[in-house]
Design a protein around this motif. Structure first.
Motif, mmCIF file in Angstrom:
data_model
loop_
_atom_site.group_PDB
_atom_site.id
_atom_site.type_symbol
_atom_site.label_atom_id
_atom_site.label_comp_id
_atom_site.label_asym_id
_atom_site.label_seq_id
_atom_site.Cartn_x
_atom_site.Cartn_y
_atom_site.Cartn_z
ATOM 1 N N GLY A 118 65.650 -41.057 -35.932
ATOM 2 C CA GLY A 118 64.959 -41.836 -34.908
ATOM 3 C C GLY A 118 65.897 -42.819 -34.227
ATOM 4 N N LYS A 119 66.724 -43.486 -35.019
ATOM 5 C CA LYS A 119 67.696 -44.433 -34.464
ATOM 6 C C LYS A 119 68.707 -43.709 -33.588
ATOM 7 N N SER A 120 69.098 -42.521 -33.999
ATOM 8 C CA SER A 120 70.051 -41.734 -33.223
ATOM 9 C C SER A 120 69.466 -41.351 -31.861
ATOM 10 N N VAL A 121 68.220 -40.935 -31.858
ATOM 11 C CA VAL A 121 67.550 -40.540 -30.616
ATOM 12 C C VAL A 121 67.465 -41.726 -29.656
ATOM 13 N N LEU A 122 67.056 -42.877 -30.175
ATOM 14 C CA LEU A 122 66.910 -44.047 -29.309
ATOM 15 C C LEU A 122 68.282 -44.586 -28.884
ATOM 16 N N SER A 123 69.261 -44.498 -29.760
ATOM 17 C CA SER A 123 70.629 -44.909 -29.395
ATOM 18 C C SER A 123 71.149 -44.060 -28.238
ATOM 19 N N ALA A 124 70.867 -42.772 -28.292
ATOM 20 C CA ALA A 124 71.308 -41.875 -27.219
ATOM 21 C C ALA A 124 70.642 -42.252 -25.894
ATOM 22 N N TRP A 125 69.362 -42.606 -25.923
ATOM 23 C CA TRP A 125 68.657 -43.007 -24.702
ATOM 24 C C TRP A 125 69.263 -44.301 -24.148
ATOM 25 N N ILE A 126 69.524 -45.264 -25.022
ATOM 26 C CA ILE A 126 70.131 -46.522 -24.587
ATOM 27 C C ILE A 126 71.488 -46.246 -23.943
ATOM 28 N N ALA A 127 72.282 -45.403 -24.572
ATOM 29 C CA ALA A 127 73.604 -45.058 -24.027
ATOM 30 C C ALA A 127 73.467 -44.370 -22.663
ATOM 31 N N ASP A 128 72.471 -43.500 -22.527
ATOM 32 C CA ASP A 128 72.259 -42.817 -21.248
ATOM 33 C C ASP A 128 71.872 -43.806 -20.148
ATOM 34 N N VAL A 129 70.996 -44.745 -20.454
ATOM 35 C CA VAL A 129 70.583 -45.744 -19.458
ATOM 36 C C VAL A 129 71.788 -46.596 -19.057
ATOM 37 N N GLN A 130 72.552 -47.043 -20.038
ATOM 38 C CA GLN A 130 73.743 -47.841 -19.729
ATOM 39 C C GLN A 130 74.748 -47.050 -18.893
ATOM 40 N N LYS A 131 74.983 -45.818 -19.270
ATOM 41 C CA LYS A 131 75.939 -44.967 -18.555
ATOM 42 C C LYS A 131 75.484 -44.739 -17.115
ATOM 43 N N ALA A 132 74.206 -44.502 -16.936
ATOM 44 C CA ALA A 132 73.681 -44.205 -15.604
ATOM 45 C C ALA A 132 73.855 -45.362 -14.633
ATOM 46 N N THR A 133 73.866 -46.581 -15.127
ATOM 47 C CA THR A 133 74.006 -47.730 -14.229
ATOM 48 C C THR A 133 75.395 -47.834 -13.622
ATOM 49 N N THR A 134 76.348 -47.068 -14.137
ATOM 50 C CA THR A 134 77.713 -47.110 -13.604
ATOM 51 C C THR A 134 78.096 -45.809 -12.906
ATOM 52 N N GLN A 135 77.174 -44.873 -12.785
ATOM 53 C CA GLN A 135 77.462 -43.561 -12.203
ATOM 54 C C GLN A 135 76.963 -43.456 -10.768
ATOM 55 N N SER A 136 77.438 -42.411 -10.103
ATOM 56 C CA SER A 136 76.903 -42.084 -8.781
ATOM 57 C C SER A 136 75.436 -41.684 -8.966
ATOM 58 N N THR A 137 74.700 -41.665 -7.884
ATOM 59 C CA THR A 137 73.286 -41.303 -7.965
ATOM 60 C C THR A 137 73.087 -39.912 -8.558
ATOM 61 N N ALA A 138 73.880 -38.954 -8.111
ATOM 62 C CA ALA A 138 73.739 -37.578 -8.613
ATOM 63 C C ALA A 138 74.026 -37.511 -10.109
ATOM 64 N N ASP A 139 75.109 -38.145 -10.538
ATOM 65 C CA ASP A 139 75.449 -38.129 -11.962
ATOM 66 C C ASP A 139 74.430 -38.904 -12.792
ATOM 67 N N ALA A 140 73.968 -40.038 -12.253
ATOM 68 C CA ALA A 140 72.966 -40.836 -12.961
ATOM 69 C C ALA A 140 71.667 -40.057 -13.115
ATOM 70 N N THR A 141 71.295 -39.303 -12.090
ATOM 71 C CA THR A 141 70.082 -38.484 -12.159
ATOM 72 C C THR A 141 70.193 -37.467 -13.287
ATOM 73 N N THR A 142 71.336 -36.824 -13.371
ATOM 74 C CA THR A 142 71.564 -35.845 -14.436
ATOM 75 C C THR A 142 71.516 -36.515 -15.804
ATOM 76 N N THR A 143 72.181 -37.639 -15.936
ATOM 77 C CA THR A 143 72.218 -38.369 -17.207
ATOM 78 C C THR A 143 70.822 -38.788 -17.649
ATOM 79 N N ILE A 144 70.070 -39.394 -16.740
ATOM 80 C CA ILE A 144 68.738 -39.902 -17.087
ATOM 81 C C ILE A 144 67.756 -38.773 -17.356
ATOM 82 N N THR A 145 67.737 -37.750 -16.515
ATOM 83 C CA THR A 145 66.779 -36.669 -16.749
ATOM 84 C C THR A 145 67.060 -35.944 -18.051
ATOM 85 N N GLY A 146 68.338 -35.723 -18.349
ATOM 86 C CA GLY A 146 68.692 -35.094 -19.641
ATOM 87 C C GLY A 146 68.312 -35.978 -20.813
#
Length: 156
Positions: A118-146
């Protein structure tokens, strides 16, 4: 703590990523903005990711996330689109402050989890949200939807 840059936040929030997310969630489909080509493409990608995650979730029961953890993970999953969509309509300063608050809430939710999975799953989501804030819109869309697909499929 994580620092959100204004240009990245603008791309992430105002760039339409939340519209793409809304197209991927049946629980929030009634509040989804009109789909664009980008949103449709992101939805198709998310559907593929979700199908792959569903196939992976048929792992042995020993890897199952406990019900108490699933309650928290499902709440995070079901509120993610609404939370991010709300930020889309805000000023840069308000969206940045709200993103910091959202990430803090996710960290608090993670601290409540008892299972490593459970912690791993939520950690991955947190990392995806953080990563998306520094990406282009297209890359952020891919990161967040995945990431959202993986989060949503973690607890059947």
């Amino acid at each position: 703590m994580f620092k959100v840059t204004k240009p990245a936040l603008t791309l992430f929030v105002a760039g339409g990523i939340c519209a793409a997310l809304a197209a991927c969630s049946s629980s929030n489909s009634s509040s989804a903005p009109a789909a664009s080509t980008t949103s449709a493409s992101a939805a198709a990608s998310a559907a593929s990711a979700s199908a792959a995650a569903s196939a992976a979730s048929s792992a042995p029961a020993a890897d199952a996330i406990p019900a108490a953890d699933c309650t928290i993970i499902k709440q995070v999953s079901s509120s993610a689109i609404t939370t991010l969509t709300t930020m889309q309509a805000e000023s840069k300063a308000k969206a940045s402050a709200d993103m910091t608050t959202y990430l803090s809430q996710l960290a608090a939710d993670k601290a409540k989890l008892t299972s490593a999975k459970g912690k791993s799953v939520l950690s991955a989501w947190i990392a995806d949200v953080q990563k998306a804030t520094t990406q282009s819109t297209a890359d952020a869309t891919t990161t967040i939807t995945g990431g959202l697909g993986a989060l949503a499929s973690a607890c059947p």
